[in-house]
Write an enzyme that holds these catalytic residues in place. Structure first.
Site, short mmCIF file in Angstrom:
data_model
loop_
_atom_site.label_atom_id
_atom_site.label_comp_id
_atom_site.label_asym_id
_atom_site.label_seq_id
_atom_site.Cartn_x
_atom_site.Cartn_y
_atom_site.Cartn_z
N TYR A 33 0.82 -1.21 0.00
CA TYR A 33 0.00 0.00 0.00
C TYR A 33 0.86 1.26 0.00
O TYR A 33 1.83 1.39 0.75
CB TYR A 33 -0.93 0.02 1.23
CG TYR A 33 -1.79 1.27 1.26
CD1 TYR A 33 -2.86 1.42 0.38
CD2 TYR A 33 -1.50 2.32 2.13
CE1 TYR A 33 -3.62 2.57 0.37
CE2 TYR A 33 -2.26 3.49 2.12
CZ TYR A 33 -3.32 3.60 1.25
OH TYR A 33 -4.07 4.74 1.23
N GLU B 206 -16.74 -2.07 -3.86
CA GLU B 206 -16.53 -0.75 -3.26
C GLU B 206 -17.55 0.27 -3.80
O GLU B 206 -18.08 1.08 -3.06
CB GLU B 206 -15.10 -0.30 -3.57
CG GLU B 206 -14.67 0.95 -2.83
CD GLU B 206 -13.24 1.35 -3.17
OE1 GLU B 206 -12.60 0.69 -4.02
OE2 GLU B 206 -12.76 2.34 -2.58
N ASP C 235 -12.60 11.20 -2.03
CA ASP C 235 -11.32 11.74 -2.51
C ASP C 235 -11.37 12.60 -3.77
O ASP C 235 -10.90 13.72 -3.78
CB ASP C 235 -10.34 10.59 -2.79
CG ASP C 235 -10.19 9.64 -1.61
OD1 ASP C 235 -10.92 9.78 -0.62
OD2 ASP C 235 -9.33 8.74 -1.69
C1 DGY Z 1 -6.71 5.63 -0.89
O1 DGY Z 1 -5.80 4.94 -0.49
O2 DGY Z 1 -6.92 5.93 -2.06
C2 DGY Z 1 -7.66 6.13 0.08
O3 DGY Z 1 -8.82 6.59 -0.48
C3 DGY Z 1 -7.04 7.16 0.94
O4 DGY Z 1 -7.74 7.10 2.11
#
Ligand code: DGY
Length: 412
Positions: A64, A382, A147
């Site tokens: 990640y 999601e 986001d």
């Molecule tokens: C991501 O990792 O894209 C998340 O939306 C950030 O929280």
């Protein structure tokens, strides 16, 4: 993962703040101790000044990005000992804990965690109140949880990411790039984090100088509801709730003045840095219904003029599932790209409760039916393409599953 649950097995391999709250809600229906562990685990990442971070990195290997080291949180004296990000996320936790308490009476647990919840809300009302209105600011699109929402595009457009630090995105490794934020936006997400590192997470400096400082309708609606729930939790354990009352009163006094546009019958976010409304139509306009902050008349205008408007949010021959996260009449409407149009189960769940609050029973029932139909058709994804229900983004997405359980099991 033993002490926490991944929001998505490959795409989101750590613990996210508002995901963890909803996951705890889902777990509470069949494994209460595990639900409370999820909450404790999230709280273990709390900063010393009260901030509850948007991600707690647990001790697992993952690909990640941004990785824990990227945030350089030890630049701040307030950082916790464990690895976390340096920003926060919408405060759903008190609301979830109150929901669990109403079902199962978890008074001892509340006694244990109440000071931590209070400290987080106090942090928001202290360090994120830019103008004494009780409305709090977010400093990064990730803090909104939405986001790449079209709400932020103008502000992001005007940010010049000068001397942008080197980085390699990880989010397009497991999910197709066409379903994720555009590179242009992602660069600015990272540029802002780099600024925060340089300010050593000093909130006053960030509010004073950072280019992204916004009062977000979604964040404030969720906080207002969470303050009400925090007050109920305080009352349940005999704690004085005067401070929380003060926050509620102040938010009530300013919410509609700040966000409601009476001409258009719409709630818009407010760009604090440039002191102007962000006049972009997204599904977030319905969130004040969830918080009970709209009058009945405002609610009726929202539903009549927007929710049922065939140009923006109503279902039609092309769009079979609601609620689209952004209005269909926006130039950049993109039904499979993150927050640019797809249906999100969380947004549906929040708006569902909002619709019920104002007596829109059939609209609420349809939103619940749409949500369950999407999950039956395409699994716990999601987000979903509102035209044909195709699943997008992460697979096995935890909060979609958690909210399906809540919808099926809860007795309203
Ligand atoms: C991501 O990792 O894209 C998340 O939306 C950030 O929280």
């Amino acid at each position: 993962m033993g002490v926490f649950t991944k929001p998505g097995p490959r795409q989101y391999p750590h613990q996210w703040n508002w995901d963890a709250a909803l996951i705890a809600l889902g777990l509470s229906y069949f494994d209460r101790p595990r639900a409370l562990d999820e909450i404790q685990s999230l709280l273990s990442g709390q900063w010393q000044d009260g901030m509850l971070p948007h991600v707690v990195y647990h001790d697992i290997k993952s690909d990640y990005f941004p990785d824990p080291g990227f945030w350089q949180i030890s630049n701040s004296l307030n950082a916790p000992k464990c690895a976390t990000t340096g920003i926060t996320q919408p405060p759903l936790l008190a609301t979830v804990i109150n929901k669990i308490h109403k079902k199962f009476s978890i008074t001892d647990f509340i006694k244990e965690i109440f000071p931590k919840l209070l400290a987080w809300h106090r942090w928001l009302h202290t360090y994120r109140d830019a103008d004494g209105t009780g409305l709090v600011c977010i400093i990064h699109p990730w803090e909104s949880g939405t986001d790449d929402s079209p709400r932020w595009l103008n502000i992001l457009e005007n940010i010049q990411p000068i001397n942008l630090t080197d980085f390699k995105r990880g989010d397009t490794r497991h999910v197709a790039a066409r379903e994720r934020p555009f590179p242009h936006d992602y660069q600015r997400f990272i540029y802002l984090i780099d600024l925060f590192r340089k300010y050593a997470y000093d909130q006053a400096a960030i509010l004073a100088h950072s280019p992204f400082v916004v009062q977000d309708v979604l964040f404030n609606a969720i906080l207002y509801q969470a303050n009400n729930d925090l007050k109920a939790l305080g009352a349940a354990i005999g704690v004085n709730t005067r401070e929380i009352n003060g926050w509620l009163k102040s938010m009530e006094a300013h919410f509609n003045n700040r966000f409601w546009d009476d001409e258009e019958g719409f709630y818009y976010d407010f760009d604090v840095r440039h002191h102007k409304s962000i006049k972009i139509s997204t599904g977030i306009t319905f969130l004040p219904l969830y918080a009970g902050l709209a009058t009945q008349q405002q609610a009726e205008r929202l539903i009549k003029d927007h929710y049922h408007n065939p140009n923006s949010y109503a279902r039609d021959e092309h769009v079979s599932f609601g609620l689209t996260s952004a209005s269909r009449n926006l130039a950049g409407w993109d039904p499979r790209r993150y927050w640019r149009g797809p249906v999100w189960i969380l947004l549906n769940w929040l708006v569902y409760h909002g619709l019920l609050n104002y007596g829109f029973e059939s609209e609420a029932a349809q939103l619940k039916d749409d949500s369950l139909a999407l999950m039956s058709k395409s699994g716990f994804r999601e987000y979903y393409d509102p035209r044909d229900g195709t699943g997008c983004g992460s697979e096995d997405f935890s909060w979609s599953a958690a909210l399906a359980i809540d919808w099926i099991q809860s007795v309203e």
